[in-house]
Scaffold this active site. Structure first.
Site: not given
Ligand SMILES: *[C@@H]1O[C@H](CO)[C@@H](O)[C@H](O)[C@H]1NC(C)=O
Ligand SMILES: [Zn+2]
Ligand SMILES: *[C@@H]1O[C@H](CO)[C@@H](O)[C@H](O)[C@H]1NC(C)=O
Ligand SMILES: *[C@@H]1O[C@H](CO)[C@@H](O)[C@H](O)[C@H]1NC(C)=O
Ligand SMILES: *[C@@H]1O[C@H](CO)[C@@H](O)[C@H](O)[C@H]1NC(C)=O
Length: 431
Positions: A152-153, A202, A206, A242, A308
């Protein structure tokens, strides 16, 4: 091969000469205008530096603000018409609780009957809808000894190491992409498709979907068709953030032709570092699932676990446990593959392998540049149509491109996941 004369005429080269060559190579590796260029970047900090992508930028005005609950864009008459046309298929269920700006689902003042009339997963983990005509949510899988492998995500900006690992292991997965992340990281989303993963959605921002108004629920789905504008396909599956879904939200998903996919086990990877959850706890959750599989718990039906593409930790855990999961389960396949969902998108020129094809080594079939190397023939792609309705049309006929030069991204990591119930019990809910 002909070499430039200086190669043959010079017996030795200065280190400065090689520095120039290396510099040229790294400039080349920083092409941030194509999926292939972006996929070559290996420094996570570089990967996560925002870039400009013209098709997304050109369409900004046609989309809601990213990371905000979506509403129908004022000028979008096609969306309005589709929304009005859909309402007759939606049960008369009110939004639940509130959706405060903090992004936390607050069901504190919400009085919900214990009979669970709306099949509200957040209340009682209900997955068999009560409203007529809705298919059950996907939680377990008909194929034994099978894990529906999904994340996810995404797309996460720093996912190249993870996707490289999956590629090297010829492992495909189901990727549940957030529309706002696709807007921020369109080339990363394109890589998911090119690598042969099954792309599901997703939602746009969110949120807890059951807390949104009808129009917001519609728009959260509708504009996630942004994925079509960025990667060229329209997904047919989704997972509620969630897990928060009830029959009203399911009915919208069904009207969009989206199968609702929940999960049976939660790795809790997304909570690491919060609420007392440690890396060791997450390891233990993976290990527990592996032990269950080794002990035959899935010998009659396969399962799903929530994991995730959220950050370095969650992706590193996936890499760490991949081989053990595969050994314990026998089959690690995208959810759609476990269901023989050979046509994963509305566009008929993409196919997934059937379960039999996948487990006998053909992990991808027609469509998408990443699929070409392992392609056998273009498999029988008879649309199974599960969970699809006649109103599933293109969602957004308008505009190419999408929102977003990553001007305003807020990052999913900031999302809280606490829901407060009328009972006064505070429960942490899964992403
Ligand atoms: C993606 O992963 C990086 C490294 O862990 C993290 O710093 C960043 O916030 C993440 N970005 C998103 C959009 O999830
Ligand atoms: Zn999610
Ligand atoms: C996690 O971060 C480290 C350090 O940047 C990196 O070497 C590793 O490849 C990352 N792992 C994944 C799965 O992204
Ligand atoms: C998938 O297709 C295979 C081969 O036709 C069949 O044996 C299996 O039961 C199917 N599985 C599902 C979940 O439809
Ligand atoms: C599939 O068809 C669409 C148009 O319907 C096209 O844009 C896309 O490039 C095609 N993809 C492949 C892999 O053939």
């Amino acid at each position: 091969m002909l070499l430039p004369s200086f190669f043959t005429s010079q017996p030795t080269y200065s280190s400065a000469f090689f520095t120039v060559l290396l510099f040229a190579a790294s400039v080349d590796a920083q092409d941030r205008t194509t999926e292939q260029g972006e996929a070559q970047i290996s420094d996570p900090n570089q990967e996560c530096a925002p870039y400009y992508y013209a098709p997304v930028n050109a369409a900004l005005a046609n989309y809601p603000a990213i990371w905000q609950p979506a509403t129908i864009v004022a000028s979008d008459t096609a969306a309005q018409a589709k929304y009005q046309g859909m309402l007759s298929q939606i049960p008369n269920i009110q939004p639940k609780g509130t959706q405060p700006a903090s992004l936390m689902g607050d069901f504190g003042g919400y009085n919900y009957p214990t009979s669970d009339p709306d099949c509200w997963w957040t209340y009682g983990k209900c997955t068999t809808p009560k409203f007529a005509g809705l298919p059950p949510d996907i939680v377990t899988l008909p194929e034994p000894d099978t894990l529906g492998y999904g994340f996810d995500d995404g797309p996460n900006c720093s996912h190249n190491a993870f996707y490289d690992y999956l590629q090297q292991n010829d492992q495909k997965a189901t990727m549940f992409y957030i529309g706002s992340n696709v807007m921020d990281w369109p080339l990363e989303a394109q890589r998911g498709l090119a690598d042969g993963h099954e792309i599901c959605v997703h939602t746009w921002s969110h949120r807890y979907m059951t807390s949104l108004t009808n129009e917001e629920v519609f728009a959260e789905f509708y504009y996630t068709v942004t994925i079509k504008l960025v990667i060229g396909v329209t997904p047919t599956c989704w997972r509620p953030p969630y897990g928060d879904v009830d029959d009203r939200v399911r009915a919208f998903a069904h009207a969009f032709g989206l199968r609702t996919i929940l999960w049976q086990y939660d790795s809790n990877d997304w909570r690491e570092g919060t609420g007392g959850i440690t890396a060791a706890n997450v390891d233990a959750n993976y290990q527990a699932l592996i032990s269950l599989a080794q002990n035959g718990a899935f010998s009659t039906a396969g399962t799903t676990m929530l994991t995730h593409e959220l950050n370095n930790f969650t992706m590193a855990e996936a890499v760490k446990f991949h081989d053990q999961l595969k050994a314990a389960f026998k089959y690690l396949v995208p959810v759609g593959v476990a269901l023989n969902q050979t046509q994963p998108y509305l566009e008929t020129n993409y196919s997934l392998p059937s379960f039999e094809q996948y487990v006998s080594g053909t992990t991808s079939v027609s469509g998408g540049s990443g699929a070409s190397t392992e392609t056998t023939s273009s498999a029988n792609s008879s649309p199974s149509g599960a969970g699809q309705s006649s109103s599933k049309g293109s969602g957004s006929g308008s505009t190419g491109g999408s929102v977003g030069a990553p001007a305003a991204f807020a990052g999913i990591g900031a999302l809280a996941a606490t829901a407060i119930f009328a009972s006064g019990i505070m429960r942490l809910l899964a992403f």
